[in-house]
Design a protein around this motif. Structure first.
Motif, PDB file in Angstrom:
ATOM      1  N   THR A   2     -33.824   5.078   4.674  1.00 44.13           N
ATOM      2  CA  THR A   2     -33.277   5.965   5.687  1.00 44.13           C
ATOM      3  C   THR A   2     -33.117   5.176   6.976  1.00 44.13           C
ATOM      4  O   THR A   2     -34.075   4.588   7.467  1.00 44.13           O
ATOM      5  N   TRP A   3     -31.908   5.157   7.513  1.00 43.44           N
ATOM      6  CA  TRP A   3     -31.617   4.428   8.739  1.00 43.44           C
ATOM      7  C   TRP A   3     -31.516   5.409   9.900  1.00 43.44           C
ATOM      8  O   TRP A   3     -30.815   6.410   9.806  1.00 43.44           O
ATOM      9  N   THR A   4     -32.239   5.126  10.982  1.00 44.52           N
ATOM     10  CA  THR A   4     -32.185   5.963  12.169  1.00 44.52           C
ATOM     11  C   THR A   4     -31.952   5.087  13.394  1.00 44.52           C
ATOM     12  O   THR A   4     -32.409   3.943  13.454  1.00 44.52           O
ATOM     13  N   GLN A   5     -31.253   5.643  14.359  1.00 45.51           N
ATOM     14  CA  GLN A   5     -31.001   4.925  15.604  1.00 45.51           C
ATOM     15  C   GLN A   5     -32.157   5.182  16.549  1.00 45.51           C
ATOM     16  O   GLN A   5     -32.499   6.319  16.847  1.00 45.51           O
ATOM     17  N   ILE A   6     -32.757   4.114  17.032  1.00 44.02           N
ATOM     18  CA  ILE A   6     -33.931   4.205  17.900  1.00 44.02           C
ATOM     19  C   ILE A   6     -33.550   4.123  19.376  1.00 44.02           C
ATOM     20  O   ILE A   6     -34.115   4.811  20.209  1.00 44.02           O
ATOM     21  N   ASP A   7     -32.592   3.248  19.696  1.00 43.04           N
ATOM     22  CA  ASP A   7     -32.265   2.987  21.091  1.00 43.04           C
ATOM     23  C   ASP A   7     -30.781   2.680  21.225  1.00 43.04           C
ATOM     24  O   ASP A   7     -30.135   2.263  20.268  1.00 43.04           O
ATOM     25  N   GLY A   8     -30.230   2.907  22.401  1.00 41.40           N
ATOM     26  CA  GLY A   8     -28.843   2.555  22.695  1.00 41.40           C
ATOM     27  C   GLY A   8     -27.943   3.771  22.758  1.00 41.40           C
ATOM     28  O   GLY A   8     -28.361   4.914  22.593  1.00 41.40           O
ATOM     29  N   LYS A   9     -26.666   3.494  23.015  1.00 45.02           N
ATOM     30  CA  LYS A   9     -25.653   4.534  23.096  1.00 45.02           C
ATOM     31  C   LYS A   9     -25.527   5.230  21.744  1.00 45.02           C
ATOM     32  O   LYS A   9     -25.397   4.569  20.716  1.00 45.02           O
ATOM     33  N   PRO A  10     -25.566   6.566  21.706  1.00 42.34           N
ATOM     34  CA  PRO A  10     -25.509   7.276  20.418  1.00 42.34           C
ATOM     35  C   PRO A  10     -24.221   6.974  19.637  1.00 42.34           C
ATOM     36  O   PRO A  10     -23.129   6.955  20.195  1.00 42.34           O
ATOM     37  N   LEU A  11     -24.387   6.720  18.354  1.00 39.65           N
ATOM     38  CA  LEU A  11     -23.266   6.460  17.457  1.00 39.65           C
ATOM     39  C   LEU A  11     -23.124   7.604  16.464  1.00 39.65           C
ATOM     40  O   LEU A  11     -24.075   8.346  16.221  1.00 39.65           O
ATOM     41  N   SER A  12     -21.956   7.675  15.857  1.00 37.33           N
ATOM     42  CA  SER A  12     -21.746   8.684  14.821  1.00 37.33           C
ATOM     43  C   SER A  12     -22.516   8.285  13.563  1.00 37.33           C
ATOM     44  O   SER A  12     -22.851   7.111  13.363  1.00 37.33           O
ATOM     45  N   THR A  13     -22.780   9.243  12.727  1.00 43.68           N
ATOM     46  CA  THR A  13     -23.482   8.994  11.474  1.00 43.68           C
ATOM     47  C   THR A  13     -22.695   8.031  10.593  1.00 43.68           C
ATOM     48  O   THR A  13     -23.274   7.154   9.951  1.00 43.68           O
ATOM     49  N   HIS A  14     -21.386   8.166  10.599  1.00 42.74           N
ATOM     50  CA  HIS A  14     -20.538   7.288   9.794  1.00 42.74           C
ATOM     51  C   HIS A  14     -20.654   5.833  10.253  1.00 42.74           C
ATOM     52  O   HIS A  14     -20.745   4.919   9.430  1.00 42.74           O
ATOM     53  N   ALA A  15     -20.655   5.596  11.535  1.00 40.02           N
ATOM     54  CA  ALA A  15     -20.776   4.236  12.065  1.00 40.02           C
ATOM     55  C   ALA A  15     -22.128   3.631  11.697  1.00 40.02           C
ATOM     56  O   ALA A  15     -22.206   2.458  11.302  1.00 40.02           O
ATOM     57  N   ILE A  16     -23.180   4.416  11.792  1.00 35.31           N
ATOM     58  CA  ILE A  16     -24.515   3.938  11.418  1.00 35.31           C
ATOM     59  C   ILE A  16     -24.558   3.590   9.938  1.00 35.31           C
ATOM     60  O   ILE A  16     -25.134   2.570   9.545  1.00 35.31           O
ATOM     61  N   GLU A  17     -23.938   4.412   9.098  1.00 38.76           N
ATOM     62  CA  GLU A  17     -23.901   4.133   7.659  1.00 38.76           C
ATOM     63  C   GLU A  17     -23.164   2.829   7.359  1.00 38.76           C
ATOM     64  O   GLU A  17     -23.607   2.044   6.518  1.00 38.76           O
ATOM     65  N   LEU A  18     -22.049   2.587   8.039  1.00 37.01           N
ATOM     66  CA  LEU A  18     -21.293   1.349   7.830  1.00 37.01           C
ATOM     67  C   LEU A  18     -22.111   0.125   8.237  1.00 37.01           C
ATOM     68  O   LEU A  18     -22.156  -0.876   7.515  1.00 37.01           O
ATOM     69  N   ILE A  19     -22.758   0.209   9.381  1.00 39.14           N
ATOM     70  CA  ILE A  19     -23.583  -0.906   9.860  1.00 39.14           C
ATOM     71  C   ILE A  19     -24.757  -1.143   8.917  1.00 39.14           C
ATOM     72  O   ILE A  19     -25.054  -2.277   8.539  1.00 39.14           O
TER      73      ILE A  19
END
Length: 87
Positions: free
Chosen positions: A59-76
């Motif tokens: 499970t990938w979660t964004q901890i810090d920084g400018k909020p990204l879309s779920t799709h962008a996080i999945e691609l990264i």
């Protein structure tokens, strides 16, 4: 460990620099740098690998920084996993 990745987002190729910040038996953290800023993503992938569950995605979660879309996080996250698991 620092490595480059490229994702295709809205039909544009985006080059990102990824730096591994932290890893232990439960979590791993990566700092992703683009032209306009940084974000930090965290995954529990090492926990599953330690239990022998190689095919279970973390499970990938964004901890810090400018909020990204779920799709962008999945691609990264997908590109990071490809790079890390091929070693």
């Amino acid at each position: 460990m620092t490595f480059p990745i490229t994702i295709e987002y809205h039909k544009k190729k985006i080059r990102l620099s990824v730096e591994q910040l932290y890893i232990d038996e439960r979590f791993e953290r990566y700092k992703i740098t683009a032209r306009n800023g940084d974000i930090v993503l965290e995954s529990n992938r090492p926990l599953f690998r330690g239990k022998g569950l190689k095919h279970r995605p973390g499970t990938w979660t964004q901890i810090d920084g400018k909020p990204l879309s779920t799709h962008a996080i999945e691609l990264i996250a997908e590109e990071i996993q490809k790079h890390v698991e091929k070693k």
